[in-house]
Design an enzyme around this catalytic site. Structure first.
Site, mmCIF file in Angstrom:
data_model
loop_
_atom_site.group_PDB
_atom_site.id
_atom_site.type_symbol
_atom_site.label_atom_id
_atom_site.label_comp_id
_atom_site.label_asym_id
_atom_site.label_seq_id
_atom_site.Cartn_x
_atom_site.Cartn_y
_atom_site.Cartn_z
ATOM 1 N N GLY A 63 2.333 2.258 5.557
ATOM 2 C CA GLY A 63 3.496 1.563 6.086
ATOM 3 C C GLY A 63 4.038 2.188 7.354
ATOM 4 O O GLY A 63 4.547 1.487 8.240
ATOM 5 N N CYS A 89 2.548 0.316 -8.699
ATOM 6 C CA CYS A 89 3.579 0.867 -7.817
ATOM 7 C C CYS A 89 4.873 1.075 -8.587
ATOM 8 O O CYS A 89 5.721 1.886 -8.183
ATOM 9 C CB CYS A 89 3.793 -0.028 -6.605
ATOM 10 S SG CYS A 89 4.081 -1.758 -7.018
ATOM 11 N N GLY A 122 0.823 -1.201 0.000
ATOM 12 C CA GLY A 122 0.000 0.000 0.000
ATOM 13 C C GLY A 122 0.857 1.251 0.000
ATOM 14 O O GLY A 122 2.001 1.240 -0.479
ATOM 15 N N SER A 123 0.329 2.302 0.553
ATOM 16 C CA SER A 123 1.008 3.597 0.549
ATOM 17 C C SER A 123 2.077 3.669 1.625
ATOM 18 O O SER A 123 2.070 2.904 2.605
ATOM 19 C CB SER A 123 -0.005 4.724 0.778
ATOM 20 O OG SER A 123 -0.538 4.639 2.097
ATOM 21 N N GLU A 135 5.664 -3.406 1.177
ATOM 22 C CA GLU A 135 5.791 -2.985 -0.225
ATOM 23 C C GLU A 135 4.975 -1.705 -0.377
ATOM 24 O O GLU A 135 3.756 -1.739 -0.505
ATOM 25 C CB GLU A 135 5.261 -4.067 -1.173
ATOM 26 C CG GLU A 135 6.044 -5.363 -1.146
ATOM 27 C CD GLU A 135 7.395 -5.259 -1.815
ATOM 28 O OE1 GLU A 135 7.694 -4.189 -2.394
ATOM 29 O OE2 GLU A 135 8.150 -6.240 -1.759
#
Length: 509
Positions: A246, A297, A241-242, A263
Site C-alpha cells: 500500500g 486480514c 495486500g500488505s 485494504e
C-alpha cells in the site's frame, strides 16, 4: 493433531481440471505462471502470463467498453450481476473446490467464500435501483440544488490469495452496477479460481447482452499491477495486500491524481473482560486466530485478557488448540489447513524466534507437521504465546496463526494496548457489561474500522462496509455506502426563476 493422509497431487490436479471444465474455463495451458496447490506444495498447471502489450490492450478495451456501459441504465447493469450470481449458485461446489485446491481453505470456509460472492451479487442487484443522490435546500429563490452520482471509469482490482474470489466480487459486483468496467489482476498464487470467475462473468455478459470487455483478467506478477497503478485511464485502483504494498500503490496513484481504495494489513485484537462468557469467547477466539491458518486480514493476532481470568482462559484455549485437526482441507474433520507457502512458514518461525528473544513464552503449538509427506507444503500447529509487553514484533502483523496473549487491569489500559499498533482493521470485546461494550464502541474505544461485541474479529457480513484505519489504508468495500468509492458526484444547481441571483447576496452588474 493431524487428520487423515494428504491427497496426491495428481488427484488435486484432476479435481481442479474437472471443476474448470464444468465451469467452461477449459484446461489451463501456456508458460510463465505455475498454478500450484499449498495442500502438497506441488505445481498443477502452467499458464500464460499477460505482458505489457496485453495489459495495454486490456485497459484500452475496458475504457472503450466504459463509454457504452456508463450509458446503460443502472437496473439494466444489475441484470448482469444478477445473472452472475445465478451462475455462482450453479457452480458453487466447483468454485469451492478451486478455492480449496489453490488457497488451502477447509471445505466449509471455501463454500462460505463462494456464498459471500453470491450475497454481494444480491446486494449489488438491489443497489442498482438505489444509487441515490440528494436534494439540497438552496438559499436562492427559484433554484434547485441537488447532488447526483455518475459512473467513474475503469476500476483496477488487485487482489490477494487469501480471499481469491470474494474480494474480486466485492469490487466487481459494485463497480459494474455503478457503471464502471473492471480490469482484474489477481494473486499469482490463485490463477485457477480467477479464470473460473472471469469465465462465468463472460457467460453472464453474453447471455444478457452486456459488452464482454466490461471485465478483463490479467494473470501475472506484480509488474502488471504496477502498470495498472500508473495508468491514468484507470480511475480507481482497489488494492488488497500488505501495508508495504500500500505504501507503494497509494503515492503512485495520488501522483497522477487517481483514486485508490486500500485494504491493507491488520493486527487485530480482542479484549476479554472479567464478565465475559468464556465458553462463547473460546469458540470465537479459536476460529478467529486459527481459522484459515491465521491467513485472514481479520485474523485475531492479539488477545488482551483481564488478569483475573487470564489463567482460566488460557487453560481453556490450550485445551482447544491441542484438539485442532490439522491436515488436508478436503478432509471434513480438518479445521486447519496449510499455510500458503513455505515462505509463510519461515516468516512465522522467524516471528516466534524474535518474540522468544524478548521474553515471550510459547504455551502451545508452533511445530511443523507433515513435512515428510509433503516437504514443499507448510502445515503448522497454531500457536499461543504469552507476552509481558507489546514489543515491536507483537505490533507487527505476521500472516500466520500466532496469537499473542497480554493482560490488563482496567478497561482504559486494555483499550490503550489495543490501539497501540499501526494497523486498525478489526477488533472485538467479550463482555456482559453493557457499559464496557458501549465504551469500546465509542470514539474513545477501538480505533478500528470494525468493532464487535461478543463475536470474534473475523467473519464480516457483506451488508456492512469492510475496511480499516491507520496503516490498514482507510478503504471501504462491500456494503453500506461503500459504492460511493466507485462513482463520482456532481453538485447541480438549476435556476428556474427567470432571473439571476448570486449566492451569498453578491451583487454584480
Amino acid at each position: 493433531m493431524t487428520s487423515s493422509a494428504l491427497p496426491a497431487t495428481d488427484d488435486l490436479r484432476a479435481r481442479a481440471h474437472a471443476a474448470l471444465e464444468r465451469i467452461g474455463a477449459g484446461v489451463p495451458q501456456g508458460s510463465g505462471l505455475h498454478a500450484r496447490t499449498p495442500i502438497t506444495g506441488e505445481d498443477l498447471f502452467s499458464l500464460t502470463t499477460a505482458d505489457a502489450a496485453a495489459t495495454e490492450a486490456a485497459v484500452t478495451a475496458a475504457r472503450d467498453a466504459f463509454l457504452a456501459w456508463r450509458t446503460t441504465p443502472a437496473p439494466r447493469r444489475g441484470e448482469l450481476v444478477r445473472r452472475l450470481g445465478e451462475l455462482l449458485r450453479d457452480h458453487k461446489s466447483d468454485l469451492a473446490d478451486l478455492v480449496t485446491v489453490e488457497a488451502g481453505k477447509i471445505r466449509s470456509e471455501a463454500l462460505g467464500e463462494i456464498q459471500e460472492m453470491i450475497d454481494i451479487c444480491d446486494f449489488a442487484v438491489g443497489l442498482s435501483r438505489q444509487l441515490y443522490g440528494r436534494a439540497i435546500a438552496s438559499e436562492r429563490p427559484g433554484h434547485r440544488l441537488a447532488e447526483t452520482w455518475h459512473p467513474l471509469g475503469v476500476v483496477g482490482v488487485i487482489s490477494a490469495f487469501n480471499f481469491p474470489a470474494a474480494v474480486w466480487s466485492w469490487n466487481t459486483a459494485i463497480a459494474l452496477v455503478c457503471g464502471d468496467t473492471v480490469v482484474w489482476k489477481p494473486s499469482e498464487l490463485t490463477p485457477l479460481i480467477s479464470l473460473a470467475c472471469d469465465r462465468l462473468l463472460a457467460q453472464a455478459a453474453e447471455e444478457v447482452g452486456a459488452p464482454r470487455d466490461v471485465h478483463r483478467l490479467l494473470l501475472g506478477d506484480g509488474a502488471i499491477g504496477e502498470k495498472l497503478v500508473d495508468d491514468s485511464r484507470v480511475a480507481l485502483i482497489s488494492a488488497t495486500g500488505s501495508t508495504r504494498m500500500g505504501r507503494q500503490v497509494g503515492p503512485r496513484v495520488a501522483a497522477r491524481f487517481g483514486r485508490s481504495l486500500l485494504e491493507l494489513g491488520g493486527n487485530n485484537a480482542a479484549v476479554v473482560a472479567p464478565s465475559a462468557d468464556l465458553d462463547l469467547a473460546v469458540q470465537a477466539i479459536v476460529f478467529a486466530a486459527a481459522g484459515t491458518a491465521g491467513q485472514r486480514c481479520t485474523s485475531l493476532r492479539r488477545l488482551i485478557v483481564h488478569h483475573d481470568i487470564a489463567d482460566d482462559l488460557i487453560a481453556r484455549l490450550t485445551t482447544a488448540y491441542h484438539k485442532l485437526p490439522i491436515g488436508s482441507p478436503f478432509d471434513e474433520t480438518t479445521l486447519v489447513g496449510p499455510l500458503i507457502t513455505t515462505t509463510a512458514l519461515d516468516a512465522m518461525q522467524n516471528s516466534l524466534t524474535r518474540v522468544q528473544a524478548v521474553g515471550g513464552k510459547i504455551l502451545v503449538g508452533g511445530k511443523r507437521l507433515l513435512a515428510d509427506a509433503a516437504p514443499r507444503a507448510a502445515y503448522v500447529e497454531p500457536v499461543i504465546v504469552r507476552v509481558d509487553e507489546q514489543s515491536d514484533i507483537v505490533r507487527q502483523e505476521t500472516f500466520a496463526p500466532i496469537l499473542y496473549v497480554l493482560t490488563y487491569g482496567t478497561l482504559d489500559e486494555a483499550i490503550a494496548l489495543h490501539n497501540d499498533v499501526p494497523q486498525g482493521l478489526s477488533s472485538s470485546i467479550f463482555t456482559r457489561d453493557q457499559q464496557e461494550a458501549e465504551h469500546f464502541l465509542s470514539s474513545e474505544g477501538s480505533d478500528c474500522g470494525i468493532a464487535n461485541v461478543n463475536i470474534g474479529t473475523s467473519g464480516a457480513e457483506i451488508g456492512g462496509a469492510f475496511g480499516g484505519e491507520k496503516e490498514t489504508g482507510g478503504g471501504r468495500e462491500s456494503g453500506s455506502d461503500a459504492w460511493r468509492a466507485y462513482m463520482r458526484s456532481a453538485t447541480n444547481t438549476v435556476n428556474y426563476s427567470g432571473r439571476l441571483a448570486l449566492a451569498q447576496n453578491v451583487s454584480f452588474l
